[in-house]
Motif scaffolding. Structure first.
Motif, PDB file in Angstrom:
ATOM      1  N   MET A   1       0.838  -1.200   0.000  1.00 51.60           N
ATOM      2  CA  MET A   1       0.000   0.000   0.000  1.00 51.60           C
ATOM      3  C   MET A   1       0.871   1.247   0.000  1.00 51.60           C
ATOM      4  N   ARG A   2       0.412   2.270  -0.682  1.00 44.38           N
ATOM      5  CA  ARG A   2       1.100   3.569  -0.690  1.00 44.38           C
ATOM      6  C   ARG A   2       0.525   4.413   0.448  1.00 44.38           C
ATOM      7  N   ILE A   3       1.388   4.750   1.408  1.00 48.08           N
ATOM      8  CA  ILE A   3       0.944   5.425   2.627  1.00 48.08           C
ATOM      9  C   ILE A   3       1.691   6.736   2.791  1.00 48.08           C
ATOM     10  N   ALA A   4       0.953   7.793   3.078  1.00 41.75           N
ATOM     11  CA  ALA A   4       1.580   9.100   3.338  1.00 41.75           C
ATOM     12  C   ALA A   4       1.829   9.252   4.834  1.00 41.75           C
ATOM     13  N   LEU A   5       2.974   9.820   5.183  1.00 41.40           N
ATOM     14  CA  LEU A   5       3.321  10.048   6.585  1.00 41.40           C
ATOM     15  C   LEU A   5       3.104  11.512   6.945  1.00 41.40           C
ATOM     16  N   PHE A   6       2.225  11.738   7.936  1.00 39.71           N
ATOM     17  CA  PHE A   6       2.085  13.077   8.520  1.00 39.71           C
ATOM     18  C   PHE A   6       2.855  13.042   9.836  1.00 39.71           C
ATOM     19  N   ILE A   7       3.960  13.759   9.895  1.00 33.27           N
ATOM     20  CA  ILE A   7       4.913  13.555  10.973  1.00 33.27           C
ATOM     21  C   ILE A   7       4.557  14.313  12.256  1.00 33.27           C
ATOM     22  N   THR A   8       3.828  15.403  12.186  1.00 36.38           N
ATOM     23  CA  THR A   8       3.417  16.281  13.289  1.00 36.38           C
ATOM     24  C   THR A   8       4.572  17.179  13.737  1.00 36.38           C
ATOM     25  N   CYS A   9       4.238  18.351  14.268  1.00 36.36           N
ATOM     26  CA  CYS A   9       5.239  19.340  14.699  1.00 36.36           C
ATOM     27  C   CYS A   9       6.144  18.768  15.788  1.00 36.36           C
ATOM     28  N   PHE A  10       5.538  18.089  16.753  1.00 30.45           N
ATOM     29  CA  PHE A  10       6.272  17.596  17.913  1.00 30.45           C
ATOM     30  C   PHE A  10       7.365  16.611  17.497  1.00 30.45           C
ATOM     31  N   ASN A  11       7.001  15.679  16.629  1.00 25.01           N
ATOM     32  CA  ASN A  11       7.982  14.697  16.185  1.00 25.01           C
ATOM     33  C   ASN A  11       9.026  15.326  15.275  1.00 25.01           C
ATOM     34  N   ASP A  12       8.590  16.236  14.430  1.00 27.04           N
ATOM     35  CA  ASP A  12       9.506  16.865  13.488  1.00 27.04           C
ATOM     36  C   ASP A  12      10.601  17.634  14.221  1.00 27.04           C
ATOM     37  N   THR A  13      10.215  18.352  15.265  1.00 24.80           N
ATOM     38  CA  THR A  13      11.174  19.231  15.938  1.00 24.80           C
ATOM     39  C   THR A  13      11.928  18.551  17.078  1.00 24.80           C
ATOM     40  N   LEU A  14      11.307  17.591  17.761  1.00 24.29           N
ATOM     41  CA  LEU A  14      11.927  17.024  18.963  1.00 24.29           C
ATOM     42  C   LEU A  14      12.224  15.527  18.880  1.00 24.29           C
ATOM     43  N   TYR A  15      11.428  14.782  18.118  1.00 28.79           N
ATOM     44  CA  TYR A  15      11.586  13.323  18.102  1.00 28.79           C
ATOM     45  C   TYR A  15      11.587  12.785  16.669  1.00 28.79           C
ATOM     46  N   PRO A  16      12.529  13.230  15.838  1.00 29.68           N
ATOM     47  CA  PRO A  16      12.534  12.738  14.439  1.00 29.68           C
ATOM     48  C   PRO A  16      12.752  11.238  14.338  1.00 29.68           C
ATOM     49  N   GLN A  17      13.355  10.630  15.365  1.00 33.58           N
ATOM     50  CA  GLN A  17      13.589   9.188  15.321  1.00 33.58           C
ATOM     51  C   GLN A  17      12.277   8.407  15.286  1.00 33.58           C
ATOM     52  N   THR A  18      11.203   8.999  15.804  1.00 33.12           N
ATOM     53  CA  THR A  18       9.900   8.323  15.758  1.00 33.12           C
ATOM     54  C   THR A  18       9.401   8.212  14.318  1.00 33.12           C
ATOM     55  N   GLY A  19       9.552   9.282  13.570  1.00 42.49           N
ATOM     56  CA  GLY A  19       9.154   9.244  12.163  1.00 42.49           C
ATOM     57  C   GLY A  19       9.957   8.222  11.379  1.00 42.49           C
ATOM     58  N   ARG A  20      11.254   8.188  11.646  1.00 40.83           N
ATOM     59  CA  ARG A  20      12.095   7.208  10.955  1.00 40.83           C
ATOM     60  C   ARG A  20      11.671   5.786  11.320  1.00 40.83           C
ATOM     61  N   ALA A  21      11.259   5.573  12.578  1.00 38.57           N
ATOM     62  CA  ALA A  21      10.801   4.244  12.997  1.00 38.57           C
ATOM     63  C   ALA A  21       9.525   3.847  12.266  1.00 38.57           C
ATOM     64  N   VAL A  22       8.620   4.793  12.069  1.00 38.07           N
ATOM     65  CA  VAL A  22       7.382   4.494  11.340  1.00 38.07           C
ATOM     66  C   VAL A  22       7.703   4.048   9.921  1.00 38.07           C
ATOM     67  N   VAL A  23       8.606   4.773   9.279  1.00 38.83           N
ATOM     68  CA  VAL A  23       8.989   4.423   7.904  1.00 38.83           C
ATOM     69  C   VAL A  23       9.639   3.040   7.867  1.00 38.83           C
ATOM     70  N   ARG A  24      10.568   2.800   8.795  1.00 40.63           N
ATOM     71  CA  ARG A  24      11.267   1.510   8.834  1.00 40.63           C
ATOM     72  C   ARG A  24      10.278   0.356   9.049  1.00 40.63           C
ATOM     73  N   LEU A  25       9.338   0.561   9.950  1.00 42.65           N
ATOM     74  CA  LEU A  25       8.347  -0.467  10.257  1.00 42.65           C
ATOM     75  C   LEU A  25       7.456  -0.771   9.054  1.00 42.65           C
ATOM     76  N   LEU A  26       6.911   0.271   8.451  1.00 42.76           N
ATOM     77  CA  LEU A  26       5.966   0.058   7.351  1.00 42.76           C
ATOM     78  C   LEU A  26       6.665  -0.508   6.116  1.00 42.76           C
ATOM     79  N   GLU A  27       7.891  -0.062   5.867  1.00 38.18           N
ATOM     80  CA  GLU A  27       8.623  -0.620   4.722  1.00 38.18           C
ATOM     81  C   GLU A  27       8.968  -2.087   4.977  1.00 38.18           C
ATOM     82  N   ARG A  28       9.254  -2.436   6.227  1.00 38.53           N
ATOM     83  CA  ARG A  28       9.521  -3.848   6.547  1.00 38.53           C
ATOM     84  C   ARG A  28       8.289  -4.710   6.284  1.00 38.53           C
TER      85      ARG A  28
END
Length: 246
Positions: free
Chosen positions: A1-28
């Motif tokens: 499935m083609r999925i768009a990621l909305f990262i949110t301000c909080f994750n973008d500025t303080l917790y970018p590793q969470t966004g990377r984890a979402v990508v890693r998980l879904l691609e796996r």
């Protein structure tokens, strides 16, 4: 499935590793994740503090940026709740018919991470490995607004090596609530003390949740008290595998 990621301000500025984890998980799991670079804030900060007309431009932008996606995921129950429940309110009060139609189309396609995995993708075992004692805090918006129920716990129970500890009074608010903590510091501090006491009573090494905002609030107290209890977003645990050095 083609999925768009909305990262949110909080994750973008303080917790970018969470966004990377979402990508890693879904691609796996075999999915394609796209990150629309034109995305901004969902407007929750403005909405919650009474600046509702000012949130309109962000509602309009969100509907435009994500219009081409059938599925959008965000690692935040709070922001998913804002989009699904309140974008419609803002569009109806301050927008036009075209915007209302766009919001009605896009908003139902937005999912918090555990909703996406369990309800949309139909998985509860994501082949994760996390050999630690963990307790789970259900955040207010995911619990009461999105009603994700036990979906995060079902995902955590399937993680290999995990020792999942039940959190007493789990549905109690941590006292953050964005500006609530700023406007009501004494009440917020008392609520936080109760939550921290419950977390400590579990004997867990790690506290997890679906919102980094609540984790930041709770972990601040856990760190000041030198409890040794760490915190990780749910996505980071689900993305962990035996090959990781955790």
């Amino acid at each position: 499935m083609r999925i768009a990621l909305f990262i949110t301000c909080f994750n973008d500025t303080l917790y970018p590793q969470t966004g990377r984890a979402v990508v890693r998980l879904l691609e796996r799991l075999g999915h394609t994740v796209e990150f629309p670079r034109a995305q901004t804030c969902c407007g929750q900060m403005h909405f919650n503090t009474g600046y509702r007309p000012e949130a309109l431009s962000m509602v309009r932008r969100f509907a435009k940026v994500f219009a081409g996606y059938e599925c959008v995921v965000t690692p935040s129950g709070s922001c998913a709740g804002m989009i699904r429940e309140h974008h419609r309110t803002i569009a109806g009060q301050y927008g036009d018919a075209k915007l209302q139609a766009a919001v009605e189309t896009v908003s139902p396609r937005v999912h918090e991470l555990s909703e996406l995995l369990v309800d949309v993708l139909g998985v509860t075992d994501v082949d994760a490995y996390f050999p630690h004692r963990v307790t789970y805090h259900p955040t207010c918006h995911s619990l009461r607004m999105l009603r994700v129920g036990d979906k995060p716990l079902r995902l955590l129970r399937a993680v290999k090596g995990i020792d999942l500890m039940e959190l007493p009074e789990a549905d109690g608010c941590c006292g953050f609530g964005g500006t609530f903590a700023l406007k009501n510091p004494d009440v917020s501090t008392a609520m936080l003390a109760d939550k921290v006491h419950c977390v400590q009573s579990t004997g867990a090494e790690v506290l997890t949740a679906g919102d980094n905002s609540c984790l930041m609030h709770i972990s601040g107290s856990l760190n000041r008290l030198r409890t040794g209890i760490g915190s990780l977003h749910l996505a980071e645990i689900l993305a962990a595998t035996e090959g990781d050095a955790r």
